[in-house]
Design a protein around this motif. Structure first.
Motif, PDB file in Angstrom:
ATOM      1  N   VAL A  38       6.592 -10.880 130.815  1.00  0.00           N
ATOM      2  CA  VAL A  38       5.997 -11.302 129.548  1.00  0.00           C
ATOM      3  C   VAL A  38       5.967 -10.074 128.655  1.00  0.00           C
ATOM      4  O   VAL A  38       5.328  -9.069 128.984  1.00  0.00           O
ATOM      5  CB  VAL A  38       4.578 -11.870 129.752  1.00  0.00           C
ATOM      6  CG1 VAL A  38       3.943 -12.191 128.408  1.00  0.00           C
ATOM      7  CG2 VAL A  38       4.625 -13.107 130.638  1.00  0.00           C
ATOM      8  N   LEU A  39       6.667 -10.132 127.537  1.00  0.00           N
ATOM      9  CA  LEU A  39       6.787  -8.988 126.637  1.00  0.00           C
ATOM     10  C   LEU A  39       5.881  -9.177 125.434  1.00  0.00           C
ATOM     11  O   LEU A  39       5.921 -10.227 124.768  1.00  0.00           O
ATOM     12  CB  LEU A  39       8.230  -8.812 126.157  1.00  0.00           C
ATOM     13  CG  LEU A  39       9.271  -8.549 127.255  1.00  0.00           C
ATOM     14  CD1 LEU A  39      10.000  -9.848 127.612  1.00  0.00           C
ATOM     15  CD2 LEU A  39      10.274  -7.489 126.823  1.00  0.00           C
ATOM     16  N   ALA A  44       0.690  -6.074 120.812  1.00  0.00           N
ATOM     17  CA  ALA A  44      -0.232  -7.210 120.808  1.00  0.00           C
ATOM     18  C   ALA A  44      -0.534  -7.550 119.358  1.00  0.00           C
ATOM     19  O   ALA A  44      -1.595  -7.237 118.819  1.00  0.00           O
ATOM     20  CB  ALA A  44      -1.503  -6.860 121.566  1.00  0.00           C
ATOM     21  N   CYS A  45       0.426  -8.223 118.715  1.00  0.00           N
ATOM     22  CA  CYS A  45       0.356  -8.354 117.254  1.00  0.00           C
ATOM     23  C   CYS A  45      -0.641  -9.403 116.779  1.00  0.00           C
ATOM     24  O   CYS A  45      -0.856  -9.541 115.577  1.00  0.00           O
ATOM     25  CB  CYS A  45       1.744  -8.613 116.669  1.00  0.00           C
ATOM     26  SG  CYS A  45       2.488 -10.175 117.144  1.00  0.00           S
ATOM     27  N   ALA A  46      -1.261 -10.138 117.713  1.00  0.00           N
ATOM     28  CA  ALA A  46      -2.364 -11.011 117.318  1.00  0.00           C
ATOM     29  C   ALA A  46      -3.689 -10.250 117.296  1.00  0.00           C
ATOM     30  O   ALA A  46      -4.673 -10.735 116.743  1.00  0.00           O
ATOM     31  CB  ALA A  46      -2.470 -12.197 118.264  1.00  0.00           C
ATOM     32  N   LEU A  47      -3.683  -9.059 117.891  1.00  0.00           N
ATOM     33  CA  LEU A  47      -4.905  -8.272 118.010  1.00  0.00           C
ATOM     34  C   LEU A  47      -4.932  -7.046 117.112  1.00  0.00           C
ATOM     35  O   LEU A  47      -6.008  -6.491 116.847  1.00  0.00           O
ATOM     36  CB  LEU A  47      -5.100  -7.825 119.470  1.00  0.00           C
ATOM     37  CG  LEU A  47      -5.123  -8.924 120.526  1.00  0.00           C
ATOM     38  CD1 LEU A  47      -5.224  -8.310 121.916  1.00  0.00           C
ATOM     39  CD2 LEU A  47      -6.267  -9.894 120.269  1.00  0.00           C
ATOM     40  N   ALA A  62      -4.670  -5.200 127.235  1.00  0.00           N
ATOM     41  CA  ALA A  62      -4.592  -6.612 127.637  1.00  0.00           C
ATOM     42  C   ALA A  62      -3.827  -6.798 128.942  1.00  0.00           C
ATOM     43  O   ALA A  62      -3.678  -7.926 129.414  1.00  0.00           O
ATOM     44  CB  ALA A  62      -3.936  -7.428 126.527  1.00  0.00           C
ATOM     45  N   GLY A  63      -3.322  -5.712 129.499  1.00  0.00           N
ATOM     46  CA  GLY A  63      -2.622  -5.784 130.771  1.00  0.00           C
ATOM     47  C   GLY A  63      -1.125  -5.941 130.668  1.00  0.00           C
ATOM     48  O   GLY A  63      -0.459  -6.208 131.679  1.00  0.00           O
ATOM     49  N   HIS A 279      -2.422 -11.297 125.342  1.00  0.00           N
ATOM     50  CA  HIS A 279      -3.766 -11.320 125.928  1.00  0.00           C
ATOM     51  C   HIS A 279      -4.079 -12.673 126.546  1.00  0.00           C
ATOM     52  O   HIS A 279      -4.990 -12.780 127.378  1.00  0.00           O
ATOM     53  CB  HIS A 279      -4.810 -10.972 124.866  1.00  0.00           C
ATOM     54  CG  HIS A 279      -4.787 -11.831 123.648  1.00  0.00           C
ATOM     55  ND1 HIS A 279      -3.695 -11.891 122.811  1.00  0.00           N
ATOM     56  CD2 HIS A 279      -5.704 -12.684 123.118  1.00  0.00           C
ATOM     57  CE1 HIS A 279      -3.952 -12.736 121.820  1.00  0.00           C
ATOM     58  NE2 HIS A 279      -5.154 -13.225 121.989  1.00  0.00           N
ATOM     59  N   GLU A 280      -3.352 -13.710 126.164  1.00  0.00           N
ATOM     60  CA  GLU A 280      -3.546 -15.046 126.724  1.00  0.00           C
ATOM     61  C   GLU A 280      -2.468 -15.437 127.734  1.00  0.00           C
ATOM     62  O   GLU A 280      -2.742 -16.171 128.690  1.00  0.00           O
ATOM     63  CB  GLU A 280      -3.568 -16.083 125.599  1.00  0.00           C
ATOM     64  CG  GLU A 280      -4.727 -15.921 124.632  1.00  0.00           C
ATOM     65  CD  GLU A 280      -4.649 -16.842 123.428  1.00  0.00           C
ATOM     66  OE1 GLU A 280      -5.629 -16.888 122.672  1.00  0.00           O
ATOM     67  OE2 GLU A 280      -3.609 -17.507 123.248  1.00  0.00           O
ATOM     68  N   LEU A 281      -1.242 -14.961 127.533  1.00  0.00           N
ATOM     69  CA  LEU A 281      -0.115 -15.397 128.363  1.00  0.00           C
ATOM     70  C   LEU A 281       0.395 -14.323 129.321  1.00  0.00           C
ATOM     71  O   LEU A 281       1.256 -14.602 130.156  1.00  0.00           O
ATOM     72  CB  LEU A 281       1.045 -15.857 127.473  1.00  0.00           C
ATOM     73  CG  LEU A 281       0.733 -16.977 126.482  1.00  0.00           C
ATOM     74  CD1 LEU A 281       1.998 -17.390 125.734  1.00  0.00           C
ATOM     75  CD2 LEU A 281       0.115 -18.181 127.174  1.00  0.00           C
ATOM     76  N   GLY A 282      -0.127 -13.117 129.209  1.00  0.00           N
ATOM     77  CA  GLY A 282       0.382 -12.023 130.034  1.00  0.00           C
ATOM     78  C   GLY A 282       0.295 -12.280 131.519  1.00  0.00           C
ATOM     79  O   GLY A 282       1.167 -11.852 132.288  1.00  0.00           O
TER      80      GLY A 282
END
Length: 299
Positions: A38-39, A44-47, A62-63, A279-282
């Protein structure tokens, strides 16, 4: 003139028993079955504001194990991290950056445009980064990186400088952070071809736009020596993913922001997704590189 009896002409056609057709060449560096990454798309452009050190650090927190950044070259040959070919959308400046110098960069605000959920601007003053600064964060956080070469609009000399400088900086990254993998992608096959010649052994990936992953995909990746295809998710079919994976090439799909679609693509055999929402799909990448859930798990 005297006449000489002509003998039979040598055959220039295929032998009758010769095989007909062009057998596909399996990927020389295949992506193993079950691989999943997962790239973090532009970090993390939503954050945090895309393609900034803040976005890369947010991805690490976010890991994220992989981040994707976009690069182009400015007027003095410095490689910067930015998606567009102009400054308007993601900085407080306007116009092209092809006449800028490195000395101009500290005064450019690449963070004020980004608003948090409460309407605040927590990244005001975040600078427009160089590739060197972005790779510093990659090395410090032990992440791996996909560097996308933008299809430089400043001419051949600028394109050559872009590729050559990226190659040199990836060499430096490999020395100081050997655990950090690097993948180079582009929509422009000429840039990928130069990268492959300038830095043999570089993992290359061909980006394709929606509807542009045609039946000639194999010819293009074989000619480039690419290891992966990065197709748009729109219009992508399971049959095409399976066809590409059958020859060992990676399939990393952009840009996927829902869990349902991500799981579906991984079920098809995709080897990776680019997402704005790491942060949600990682977690779908899994600790061992495999997905944490399947469509069957969702039922």
């Amino acid at each position: 003139m005297s006449s000489v009896a002509a003998g039979p002409r040598p055959s220039t056609g295929p032998r009758p028993d010769a095989p007909v057709g062009w057998a596909p060449a399996p990927c020389p560096h295949p992506t193993p079955p079950g691989a999943r990454i997962v790239l973090a798309h532009r970090g993390a452009c939503a954050l945090a504001p895309e393609n900034t050190p803040a976005a890369l650090r947010a991805a690490a927190r976010a890991g994220a194990r992989w981040v994707e950044i976009d690069v182009d070259v400015i007027g003095d040959g410095t490689v910067i991290v930015i998606h567009d070919s102009h400054l308007d959308r993601t900085t407080d400046r306007t116009g092209s950056y092809y006449r800028l110098r490195a000395a101009d960069l500290p005064a450019i605000d690449a963070g004020s445009w980004f608003r948090a959920g409460d309407g605040s601007r927590p990244f005001a003053g975040e600078r427009l980064p160089t590739l060197a600064e972005a790779l510093d964060v990659v090395a410090e956080t032990a992440m791996s990186v996909n560097v996308e070469l933008k299809s430089c609009q400043a001419g051949a000399a600028a394109c050559r400088r872009l590729v050559d400088d990226v190659a040199a900086q990836l060499d430096a990254l490999a020395e100081r952070a050997p655990a950090s993998q690097a993948l180079v992608s582009s929509f422009n096959p000429l840039l990928l071809d130069r990268m492959g010649r300038r830095r043999p052994g570089t993992a290359l990936a061909l980006l394709t736009r929606a509807g542009a992953l045609g039946d000639d995909w194999r010819s293009r990746v074989e000619m480039l020596g690419a290891r992966a295809v990065h197709p748009a998710q729109a219009g992508l079919s399971r049959d095409r993913v399976e066809e590409i994976r059958a020859l060992g090439y990676g399939v990393n799909v952009w840009t996927v922001n829902t869990r349902e679609r991500a799981v579906e693509l991984f079920d098809w055999g995709a080897t990776g997704i680019f997402t704005d929402r790491v942060h949600e799909l990682g977690e779908l990448g899994g600790a061992d590189g495999r997905t944490a859930e399947t469509t069957a798990d969702k039922r």
